[in-house]
Motif scaffolding. Structure first.
Motif, mmCIF file in Angstrom:
data_model
loop_
_atom_site.group_PDB
_atom_site.id
_atom_site.type_symbol
_atom_site.label_atom_id
_atom_site.label_comp_id
_atom_site.label_asym_id
_atom_site.label_seq_id
_atom_site.Cartn_x
_atom_site.Cartn_y
_atom_site.Cartn_z
ATOM 1 N N LYS A 78 0.818 -1.216 0.000
ATOM 2 C CA LYS A 78 0.000 0.000 0.000
ATOM 3 C C LYS A 78 0.849 1.262 0.000
ATOM 4 O O LYS A 78 0.575 2.214 -0.728
ATOM 5 N N ALA A 79 1.882 1.286 0.816
ATOM 6 C CA ALA A 79 2.717 2.486 0.921
ATOM 7 C C ALA A 79 3.355 2.837 -0.417
ATOM 8 O O ALA A 79 3.373 4.005 -0.822
ATOM 9 N N GLY A 92 -3.175 14.861 4.674
ATOM 10 C CA GLY A 92 -4.213 13.965 5.171
ATOM 11 C C GLY A 92 -4.208 12.651 4.418
ATOM 12 O O GLY A 92 -3.338 12.374 3.580
ATOM 13 N N ASN A 93 -5.191 11.824 4.702
ATOM 14 C CA ASN A 93 -5.252 10.479 4.134
ATOM 15 C C ASN A 93 -5.940 10.405 2.783
ATOM 16 O O ASN A 93 -5.805 9.392 2.086
ATOM 17 N N ARG A 95 -6.297 10.766 -0.939
ATOM 18 C CA ARG A 95 -5.361 10.903 -2.057
ATOM 19 C C ARG A 95 -6.092 10.573 -3.362
ATOM 20 O O ARG A 95 -7.120 9.898 -3.367
ATOM 21 N N ASN A 191 -8.667 6.489 0.407
ATOM 22 C CA ASN A 191 -8.233 6.871 1.743
ATOM 23 C C ASN A 191 -7.061 5.990 2.152
ATOM 24 O O ASN A 191 -7.186 4.771 2.232
ATOM 25 N N ARG A 192 -5.900 6.615 2.397
ATOM 26 C CA ARG A 192 -4.696 5.856 2.728
ATOM 27 C C ARG A 192 -4.873 5.039 4.010
ATOM 28 O O ARG A 192 -4.405 3.905 4.110
ATOM 29 N N GLU A 193 -5.542 5.610 4.981
ATOM 30 C CA GLU A 193 -5.704 4.944 6.262
ATOM 31 C C GLU A 193 -6.774 3.865 6.215
ATOM 32 O O GLU A 193 -6.611 2.782 6.793
ATOM 33 N N TYR A 194 -7.868 4.158 5.552
ATOM 34 C CA TYR A 194 -8.988 3.209 5.462
ATOM 35 C C TYR A 194 -9.186 2.867 3.984
ATOM 36 O O TYR A 194 -10.073 3.401 3.322
ATOM 37 N N LEU A 195 -8.366 1.963 3.504
ATOM 38 C CA LEU A 195 -8.337 1.639 2.075
ATOM 39 C C LEU A 195 -9.407 0.602 1.736
ATOM 40 O O LEU A 195 -9.428 -0.494 2.286
#
Length: 210
Positions: A78-79, A92-93, A95, A191-195
């Motif tokens: 993911k990163a 923020g998350n 993207r 959303n990077r945090e909640y993909l």
């Protein structure tokens, strides 16, 4: 007090009063807002968006990430997927990605067109609710330093979405039929945090139906 000393003191007071009334300070944000992005003239968001669309965004579609390849990468690293392919003007998350894909149209709804990719994934190409900053930010070609205030930025998003609604969606909806093959380039928001990679929605930028 000697007369000369008194006169000198009065002179100093007068100078201080004049200086106080001649110099004032304003917040930098206020100065920028009053000047506008174009340094005094009214910012024309429609003109900016149309030029960006024609000269930068449409040419950038040739460099869009392959959607199935991107989703596979996001599942395994993911990163790397976010760091390599995503863009955003804010922190923020949330993207944005500029992506391309090809598949078969499986259904045509009031709000979107469902497309099944060769990988078996199904994505929805939006035709009704075209809003947000995906079209503006996905390519990474707009820089926040170009603007003096967030209102101009938001207006550019609105104008780009208007271009999509007027120039892309009508012909797509007219030709979209179940079973037809469609090639698309568009923008997606993740959303990077909640993909979540199920039921991805693509804001169309370029669409071809065969």
């Amino acid at each position: 007090m000697p007369k000369n000393t008194l006169n000198y003191a009065v002179l100093l007071v007068l100078i201080a009063v004049v200086a106080y009334n001649s110099v004032y300070f304003k917040k930098l944000d206020e100065v920028k807002a009053s000047a506008g992005t174009t340094g005094g003239s009214t910012f024309n968001a429609a003109a900016y968006a149309q030029k960006f669309w024609t000269e930068k965004l449409l040419p950038a579609t040739s460099n869009a990430a392959d959607l199935p390849t991107l989703t596979t990468l996001l599942k395994t690293d993911k990163a790397k997927g976010f760091d390599t392919y995503s863009h955003a003007l804010g922190i923020g998350n949330i993207r944005y990605f500029l992506v391309k894909g090809e598949g078969k149209i499986t259904s045509v709804g009031n709000d979107d067109v469902s497309v099944t990719l060769p990988s078996g994934e199904t994505v929805k190409v939006a035709t009704e609710y075209i809003f947000g900053n995906a079209a503006r930010d996905a390519s990474g070609l707009i820089k926040i330093t170009e603007f003096d205030n967030t209102m101009d930025l938001n207006n550019v998003s609105a104008e780009l979405n208007s271009i999509i609604r007027k120039q892309v969606v009508p012909s797509f909806k007219a030709s979209a039929k179940p079973g037809a093959t469609v090639k698309f380039v568009g923008a997606i928001e993740l959303n990077r945090e909640y993909l979540h990679l199920n039921n991805l929605e693509v804001i169309p930028i370029s669409v071809e139906v065969h």
